[in-house]
Structures are given as structure tokens and as C-alpha cells.
Design a protein around this motif. Structure first.
Motif, PDB file in Angstrom:
ATOM      1  N   LEU A  37      56.716 -50.826 -47.777  1.00 18.73           N
ATOM      2  CA  LEU A  37      58.064 -51.395 -47.790  1.00 18.73           C
ATOM      3  C   LEU A  37      58.800 -51.146 -49.102  1.00 18.73           C
ATOM      4  N   ILE A  38      58.099 -50.691 -50.120  1.00 19.37           N
ATOM      5  CA  ILE A  38      58.733 -50.397 -51.404  1.00 19.37           C
ATOM      6  C   ILE A  38      59.060 -48.912 -51.443  1.00 19.37           C
ATOM      7  N   GLN A  39      60.341 -48.615 -51.444  1.00 21.81           N
ATOM      8  CA  GLN A  39      60.799 -47.235 -51.502  1.00 21.81           C
ATOM      9  C   GLN A  39      60.789 -46.754 -52.953  1.00 21.81           C
ATOM     10  N   ASN A  40      60.482 -45.485 -53.157  1.00 17.15           N
ATOM     11  CA  ASN A  40      60.381 -44.945 -54.506  1.00 17.15           C
ATOM     12  C   ASN A  40      61.696 -44.956 -55.270  1.00 17.15           C
ATOM     13  N   ASP A  41      62.811 -44.896 -54.574  1.00 20.74           N
ATOM     14  CA  ASP A  41      64.101 -44.896 -55.245  1.00 20.74           C
ATOM     15  C   ASP A  41      64.824 -46.241 -55.142  1.00 20.74           C
ATOM     16  N   GLN A  42      64.148 -47.238 -54.598  1.00 20.48           N
ATOM     17  CA  GLN A  42      64.708 -48.575 -54.455  1.00 20.48           C
ATOM     18  C   GLN A  42      64.843 -49.239 -55.826  1.00 20.48           C
ATOM     19  N   PRO A  43      65.997 -49.844 -56.126  1.00 22.32           N
ATOM     20  CA  PRO A  43      66.129 -50.555 -57.402  1.00 22.32           C
ATOM     21  C   PRO A  43      65.110 -51.686 -57.498  1.00 22.32           C
ATOM     22  N   LEU A  44      64.515 -51.844 -58.663  1.00 19.58           N
ATOM     23  CA  LEU A  44      63.541 -52.914 -58.847  1.00 19.58           C
ATOM     24  C   LEU A  44      64.220 -54.228 -59.212  1.00 19.58           C
ATOM     25  N   PHE A  45      65.398 -54.142 -59.831  1.00 24.97           N
ATOM     26  CA  PHE A  45      66.138 -55.334 -60.243  1.00 24.97           C
ATOM     27  C   PHE A  45      67.413 -55.445 -59.413  1.00 24.97           C
ATOM     28  N   GLY A  46      68.073 -56.582 -59.512  1.00 30.10           N
ATOM     29  CA  GLY A  46      69.321 -56.765 -58.764  1.00 30.10           C
ATOM     30  C   GLY A  46      69.059 -56.835 -57.274  1.00 30.10           C
ATOM     31  N   ARG A  47      69.815 -56.093 -56.506  1.00 30.49           N
ATOM     32  CA  ARG A  47      69.724 -56.152 -55.048  1.00 30.49           C
ATOM     33  C   ARG A  47      68.488 -55.460 -54.485  1.00 30.49           C
ATOM     34  N   GLY A  48      67.720 -54.790 -55.306  1.00 34.08           N
ATOM     35  CA  GLY A  48      66.510 -54.128 -54.840  1.00 34.08           C
ATOM     36  C   GLY A  48      65.409 -55.142 -54.569  1.00 34.08           C
ATOM     37  N   LEU A  49      64.386 -55.119 -55.391  1.00 33.19           N
ATOM     38  CA  LEU A  49      63.289 -56.082 -55.246  1.00 33.19           C
ATOM     39  C   LEU A  49      63.613 -57.420 -55.906  1.00 33.19           C
ATOM     40  N   PHE A  79      62.646 -48.826 -65.896  1.00 32.09           N
ATOM     41  CA  PHE A  79      62.255 -49.823 -64.909  1.00 32.09           C
ATOM     42  C   PHE A  79      63.208 -49.888 -63.722  1.00 32.09           C
ATOM     43  N   SER A  80      64.110 -48.921 -63.614  1.00 28.81           N
ATOM     44  CA  SER A  80      65.097 -48.990 -62.544  1.00 28.81           C
ATOM     45  C   SER A  80      64.510 -48.703 -61.164  1.00 28.81           C
ATOM     46  N   SER A  81      63.432 -47.918 -61.094  1.00 26.88           N
ATOM     47  CA  SER A  81      62.815 -47.606 -59.793  1.00 26.88           C
ATOM     48  C   SER A  81      61.388 -47.091 -60.000  1.00 26.88           C
ATOM     49  N   VAL A  82      60.649 -47.016 -58.919  1.00 27.98           N
ATOM     50  CA  VAL A  82      59.299 -46.448 -58.967  1.00 27.98           C
ATOM     51  C   VAL A  82      59.376 -44.989 -59.412  1.00 27.98           C
ATOM     52  N   ASN A  83      60.384 -44.261 -58.943  1.00 30.63           N
ATOM     53  CA  ASN A  83      60.550 -42.862 -59.351  1.00 30.63           C
ATOM     54  C   ASN A  83      60.717 -42.726 -60.861  1.00 30.63           C
ATOM     55  N   LYS A  84      61.566 -43.565 -61.456  1.00 30.52           N
ATOM     56  CA  LYS A  84      61.800 -43.503 -62.909  1.00 30.52           C
ATOM     57  C   LYS A  84      60.521 -43.836 -63.674  1.00 30.52           C
ATOM     58  N   LEU A  85      59.798 -44.847 -63.224  1.00 30.68           N
ATOM     59  CA  LEU A  85      58.533 -45.199 -63.870  1.00 30.68           C
ATOM     60  C   LEU A  85      57.528 -44.062 -63.764  1.00 30.68           C
ATOM     61  N   THR A  86      57.454 -43.456 -62.605  1.00 31.96           N
ATOM     62  CA  THR A  86      56.533 -42.339 -62.395  1.00 31.96           C
ATOM     63  C   THR A  86      56.873 -41.174 -63.306  1.00 31.96           C
ATOM     64  N   ASP A  87      58.162 -40.838 -63.383  1.00 32.44           N
ATOM     65  CA  ASP A  87      58.597 -39.755 -64.277  1.00 32.44           C
ATOM     66  C   ASP A  87      58.172 -40.041 -65.715  1.00 32.44           C
TER      67      ASP A  87
END
Length: 96
Positions: A37-49, A79-87
């Protein structure tokens, strides 16, 4: 010319890191979600998670523990998304 073996290894490595990040999110923040359910480009803060600053601290500790990367206040944009953290992890970790 593209070296497909290297590209495949890069993709596999990235997938492993993304999975570990999602596990850290779910376990350390007690989100009660399925990883799918957690998308890699989903925002982690705000309206995301909808994470907050306390969650960011917990996530930072989890990332540091799992990947051996120290994060500072200057790194908050990652920390904006899983993609950014992975990068960021892939760029800064020497032994994945």
C-alpha cells in the motif's frame, strides 16, 4: 552501450532498499499497513502517509541503524518519498 547485467543488479539492489525502507516505516512507526500500500513516489508527510516530525526522527534512526548512514537536518528533503530515500541511500552507502 548499456550493460544489462549491471542494470539488473542496480534494479535488484534498489528494490531491496525500497523494501527495507517500507519495513522500517511500518515497524518503527507502527503504521499497520501492508508494504504493497506504500507507493514509492507517495509523499511521506502531509497528504501522503501523514507523518510528522517525531516520525521523521524515528525514520532517521531506523535508516541510520539499517544502512549505516547518518542523517542531519540538512537532509530533510530526502524524506519526501521512498524513492528519494532510496536514491540518497544508494548514493551514500558504500556497502549495501
Amino acid at each position: 552501450m548499456i550493460n544489462w547485467k549491471i542494470e539488473k543488479e542496480h534494479i535488484e539492489q534498489r528494490t531491496i532498499i525500497e523494501d527495507k525502507i517500507k519495513t522500517i516505516l511500518i515497524e518503527s512507526l507502527m503504521l499497520g499497513l501492508d508494504k504493497k500500500l506504500i507507493q514509492n513516489d507517495q509523499p511521506l508527510f502531509g497528504r501522503g502517509l501523514e507523518l510528522d516530525s517525531i516520525d521523521a526522527l524515528e525514520l532517521s534512526i531506523g535508516i541510520s541503524t539499517e544502512f549505516g548512514i547518518a542523517l542531519t537536518d540538512d537532509d530533510m528533503s530526502i524524506f519526501s518519498s521512498v524513492n528519494k530515500l532510496t536514491d540518497y541511500i544508494m548514493e551514500n552507502q558504500t556497502n549495501i
